[in-house]
Enzyme design. Structure first.
Site, PDB file in Angstrom:
ATOM      1  N   HIS A  79       0.834  -1.207   0.000  1.00  0.00           N
ATOM      2  CA  HIS A  79       0.000   0.000   0.000  1.00  0.00           C
ATOM      3  C   HIS A  79       0.869   1.258   0.000  1.00  0.00           C
ATOM      4  CE1 HIS A  79      -3.204  -2.676   2.141  1.00  0.00           C
ATOM      5  NE2 HIS A  79      -3.002  -3.025   0.886  1.00  0.00           N
ATOM      6  N   HIS A 265      -0.377 -11.015  -5.061  1.00  0.00           N
ATOM      7  CA  HIS A 265       1.007 -10.587  -4.847  1.00  0.00           C
ATOM      8  C   HIS A 265       2.014 -11.517  -5.514  1.00  0.00           C
ATOM      9  CE1 HIS A 265      -0.576  -7.640  -2.135  1.00  0.00           C
ATOM     10  NE2 HIS A 265      -1.009  -8.533  -1.275  1.00  0.00           N
TER      11      HIS A 265
END
Length: 306
Positions: A79, A265
């Site tokens: 993030h 991811h």
């Protein structure tokens, strides 16, 4: 000339580690040209620096983690990295006094605010972009991700969750990147999780800091957060946010189109590694004029608020 960027001033914040549940202090400092993004564990003596490079991503379960050869790790970078990518920050030193970046509210928005509060400083060296010259693709079962030539940076992303609330939302999005579009349309999208998974995660010492303060939580049928969603399509937007962060370990802003189906991811990092390994698939380029650059970043000093 389009120049590299760093932050004008040091800036600091404190939050909770998503997986540890412990207090974490994060400090962002300016860095010289061609430094890239370097993370530093200041709770260790001596402090340990880990450069943010694709080959340092060695853990992708539930988050993206950098791990050096000695096993020192910094988790949940995605993030923060999405915010760095979204604002075009090339060089910075990120200090953290724990093995993970604080989760904040589960989105990139607090990090965008932090970086804008610090200010953005143009530097004396040209900004380098990674321009894609041919398509590179990775697959894992029915999941896939690829990056292909495109004059700009476009994301074409689809998710597929068998959940009534997510199925009701838009699960496919195409976005042409700009700083403004990122901040307004993507940066506030929060991570999400399912009640059924929480017991398992906590039994494995994961998500100990997770709550409705920093995630969208769903039971079998609906969103449990009292305030609901920030965007109608917050789920796919958060997956795009994650991808922005995961791709930024390539070390440069990308000129190309990122297309993905059900990726996470692990596959995002596999794609970055595959691209960098295929040296005929990309080139580093700079631009003399802002108008010539196919990827647009907000000018320093022009804060864009969500």
């Amino acid at each position: 000339m389009i120049f590299q960027r760093t932050v004008k001033e040091m800036v600091k914040t404190t939050g909770v580690g998503l997986h540890s549940g412990n207090k974490v202090t994060l400090t962002i400092k300016p860095a010289p040209i061609n430094t890239g993004i370097v993370l530093m564990r200041t709770d260790l003596n001596p402090a340990v620096a880990i450069p943010a490079k694709a080959n340092m991503v060695r853990e992708t379960t539930m988050c993206t983690a950098l791990v050096n050869d000695e096993g020192v790790r910094i988790s949940t970078i995605e993030h923060l990295f999405a915010a760095l990518a979204g604002l075009g920050i090339d060089n910075a030193v990120i200090e953290v006094d724990a093995p993970e970046i604080p989760i904040m509210d589960g989105s990139a928005s607090p990090f965008v605010f932090l970086l804008q509060s610090a200010g953005i400083q143009e530097q004396s060296a040209p900004k380098k972009y990674l321009r894609i010259k041919r398509t590179v693709r990775v697959e894992d079962g029915d999941k896939w991700a690829e990056i292909r030539p495109f004059q700009g940076f476009r994301v074409n992303f689809a998710i597929d969750f068998n959940h009534p609330e997510i199925a009701r939302s838009q699960q496919h999005m195409v976005m042409d990147f700009s700083s403004t579009a990122f901040v307004k349309d993507i940066s506030r999208a929060r991570t999400f999780g399912f009640m059924r998974d929480i017991e398992y995660l906590r039994a494995n010492n994961l998500a100990l800091g997770g709550s409705m303060e920093n995630a969208v939580v769903l039971d079998e049928y609906r969103v449990l957060n009292p305030d609901g969603l920030r965007y109608e399509d917050e789920f796919v937007k958060h997956k795009i946010l994650d991808a922005f962060g995961d791709l930024y370990v390539a070390g440069h802003a990308i000129i190309g189109e990122f297309c993905a189906y059900k990726t996470g991811h692990a596959l995002n990092n596999q794609l970055v590694r595959a691209v960098l390994a295929a040296q005929d698939a990309w080139e580093l380029v700079s631009f003399d004029k802002e108008a010539d650059a196919p990827v647009s970043f907000a000018m320093p000093g022009n804060a864009v608020f969500a």
